[in-house]
Design an enzyme around this catalytic site. Structure first.
Site, PDB file in Angstrom:
ATOM      1  CG  HIS A 151      -9.784   6.635   5.103  1.00 50.31           C
ATOM      2  ND1 HIS A 151      -9.733   7.418   4.483  1.00 50.31           N
ATOM      3  CD2 HIS A 151      -9.615   6.548   6.183  1.00 50.31           C
ATOM      4  CE1 HIS A 151      -9.554   8.753   5.441  1.00 50.31           C
ATOM      5  NE2 HIS A 151      -9.189   7.856   6.512  1.00 50.31           N
ATOM      6  CG  ASP A 153      -6.239   2.164   2.767  1.00 52.25           C
ATOM      7  OD1 ASP A 153      -5.367   2.084   3.894  1.00 52.25           O
ATOM      8  OD2 ASP A 153      -7.066   2.786   3.062  1.00 52.25           O
ATOM      9  CD  GLN A 213      -7.008   3.043  10.344  1.00 50.50           C
ATOM     10  OE1 GLN A 213      -6.410   1.794  11.723  1.00 50.50           O
ATOM     11  NE2 GLN A 213      -7.330   3.715  10.842  1.00 50.50           N
ATOM     12  CE  LYS A 254      -4.558   6.147   9.764  1.00 52.03           C
ATOM     13  NZ  LYS A 254      -5.541   6.817  10.906  1.00 52.03           N
ATOM     14  CB  CYS A 279     -11.939  10.184   6.583  1.00 48.63           C
ATOM     15  SG  CYS A 279     -11.811  11.342   6.804  1.00 48.63           S
TER      16      CYS A 279
HETATM   17  N1  PMP Z   1      -7.012   3.955   5.036  1.00 45.25           N
HETATM   18  C1  PMP Z   1      -7.269   3.917   6.445  1.00 45.25           C
HETATM   19  C2  PMP Z   1      -8.214   2.678   6.356  1.00 45.25           C
HETATM   20  C3  PMP Z   1      -6.987   4.467   7.459  1.00 45.25           C
HETATM   21  O1  PMP Z   1      -8.053   4.769   8.571  1.00 45.25           O
HETATM   22  C4  PMP Z   1      -6.415   5.876   7.347  1.00 45.25           C
HETATM   23  C5  PMP Z   1      -7.044   7.149   8.354  1.00 45.25           C
HETATM   24  N2  PMP Z   1      -7.836   7.512   9.387  1.00 45.25           N
HETATM   25  C6  PMP Z   1      -5.911   6.430   5.863  1.00 45.25           C
HETATM   26  C7  PMP Z   1      -6.619   5.564   4.669  1.00 45.25           C
HETATM   27  C8  PMP Z   1      -5.487   7.753   5.384  1.00 45.25           C
HETATM   28  O2  PMP Z   1      -4.454   7.719   6.758  1.00 45.25           O
HETATM   29  P1  PMP Z   1      -3.734   9.224   6.446  1.00 45.25           P
HETATM   30  O3  PMP Z   1      -4.262  10.136   7.227  1.00 45.25           O
HETATM   31  O4  PMP Z   1      -2.614   8.791   7.340  1.00 45.25           O
HETATM   32  O5  PMP Z   1      -2.803   9.398   5.069  1.00 45.25           O
END
Ligand code: PMP
Length: 416
Positions: free
Chosen positions: A133, A210, A213, A236, A374
């Site tokens: 991401h 990270d 998910q 999430k 993203c």
């Molecule tokens: N990493 C992953 C794999 C995600 O899916 C997301 C959110 N789409 C993020 C990081 C970022 O999370 P946040 O916007 O809650 O900080």
């Protein structure tokens, strides 16, 4: 992670009872029952979370840590209880290893700036995978610009899996950190984090995971994963937005300088010398998102109550049903076909732009995410600017998958 899921029998999962915990699922969208297939972007909240936040504001609201009055003590106890809940949930060594943040993004930026920036120098390397991401790419690009270090990319194969032997060949004393996503939001891939940490350990390289998910889909045990940093987002995992956490090994947190300065992160301030607070307060400058933390604690207890093994088994069932059904749709190509996948199906539909598809099927009451998720470098790899993505949570049903598949087929007929 997925082998755990396979051991459970999804037929024991009472999804209609679960759905009653989520009030929003009974609403209609454009006159149709809501089919929410966008849990990977943000999960819906169970009553347990909504009520915990409401109870906090109605009965205990005050600032934390600084007051001697009863409300402040209650607020502090609730806030710290959430830290304990989260620490227990991910098998942290201690609740002192949990730093509350706004979410995964802030947690990664914290590590980039407070851990990596002071130690990086020209010639050093950071490795991330191509499926990351943007929040696990851009903070490293920033810190590389600041320090002269180099960001290197671990490549993926056509199924959307990290090519492990290539990654291993990139490791050396120059590598100062590996950042890897546990479960890809765009492809659904479940990465072999323990294998990566074992490889990294041979060179003493710390690993940041990270876990945005991973938290809603699998049981996370930071000790078993063998990582150094683990980042997560409340929203999430069925908790509130604006709250998340960084878990880090206590030695790292203690060695790291503070990131932001302000109230709460200090023990004593004078113009001659400021003494910082102990961890984790050292990294929690300013008034935190207290109600958010309380809601996150409630989300953890909710997930524990349902049982992560049961959730994982149910979601694997949905993934299987969804994959089989979507594959029957003319012109549909699934992007991300890893052997180990979480309940995320990204796809393109020949002749239909994902945004057009998303807009049309919204009128059938179906909430799908469309775009690059993203993860532009991963999209580039697959040669697509965007995909449509159906992501399933513990409350989704095979009937909803059928409704989505029918709506996708009907939409395609409008365009092709
Ligand atoms: N990493 C992953 C794999 C995600 O899916 C997301 C959110 N789409 C993020 C990081 C970022 O999370 P946040 O916007 O809650 O900080």
């Amino acid at each position: 992670m997925s082998s755990l899921a396979m051991k459970q029998d999804p037929s024991n999962f009472d999804v209609s009872r679960i759905r009653q915990d989520f009030p929003i699922l009974s609403r209609e969208v454009h006159g149709k029952p809501l089919v929410y297939l966008d849990t990977a972007a943000s999960a819906q909240r169970p009553l347990a979370v909504i009520e915990a936040v409401e109870d906090f504001y109605k009965n205990h609201n005050a600032n934390v840590h600084r007051g001697v009055h009863l409300l402040s003590q209650e607020a502090t106890d609730l806030y710290e209880q959430a830290r304990l809940d989260l620490a227990r949930y991910i098998n942290a060594g201690s609740d002192r290893e949990i730093v509350f943040t706004r979410g995964t993004t802030e947690a990664i930026n914290l590590v980039a700036q407070a851990y990596a920036r002071p130690l990086l120098k020209e010639g050093d390397e950071i490795i991330v995978s191509r499926m990351e991401h943007h929040s696990n790419i851009v903070p490293w690009q920033l810190v590389c610009e600041q320090t002269g270090a180099t960001l290197r990319v671990a490549e993926i194969n056509e199924r959307g899996e990290i090519i492990l032997d290539q990654l291993e060949a990139m490791l050396s004393e120059r590598v100062k950190l590996i950042g890897v996503v546990a479960v890809s939001n765009a492809l659904g891939t479940i990465n072999p984090v323990s294998e990566i940490t074992a490889m990294a350990a041979k060179f003493g390289i710390p690993v940041l995971v990270d876990g945005a998910q991973a938290m809603p889909h699998t049981k996370v045990d930071v000790k078993a994963l063998g990582c150094d940093f683990f980042c997560m987002s409340g929203h999430k995992m069925y908790g509130p937005t604006g709250i998340g956490a960084l878990w880090a090994k206590k030695d790292h947190l203690e060695a790291m300088p503070p990131w932001q300065g302000g109230g709460e992160m200090i023990r004593q301030v004078s113009f001659d010398r400021t003494v910082y607070n102990d961890v984790p307060a050292k990294f929690e400058a300013g008034t935190p998102n207290i109600a958010g933390a309380v809601g996150l604690g409630a989300a953890v207890r909710y997930l524990e109550g349902v049982g992560m093994e049961n959730i994982a088994a149910w979601e694997q069932h949905l993934l299987q049903v969804g994959t089989e059904r979507f594959q029957q749709i003319d012109g549909l190509r699934i992007i991300g076909t890893a052997k180990h996948k979480a309940s995320v199906i990204s796809f393109t539909l020949e002749g239909v732009h994902p945004h057009d598809l998303g807009t049309v099927i919204d009128h059938y009451g179906i909430a799908l995410r469309t775009g690059h998720h993203c993860t532009m470098p991963a999209m580039d790899f697959f040669g697509v600017p965007a995909t449509a993505r159906a992501s399933f949570g513990l409350y989704n049903t095979p009937e909803e998958i059928e409704a989505a598949a029918g709506a996708i087929e009907a939409s395609r007929k409008m365009f092709v």
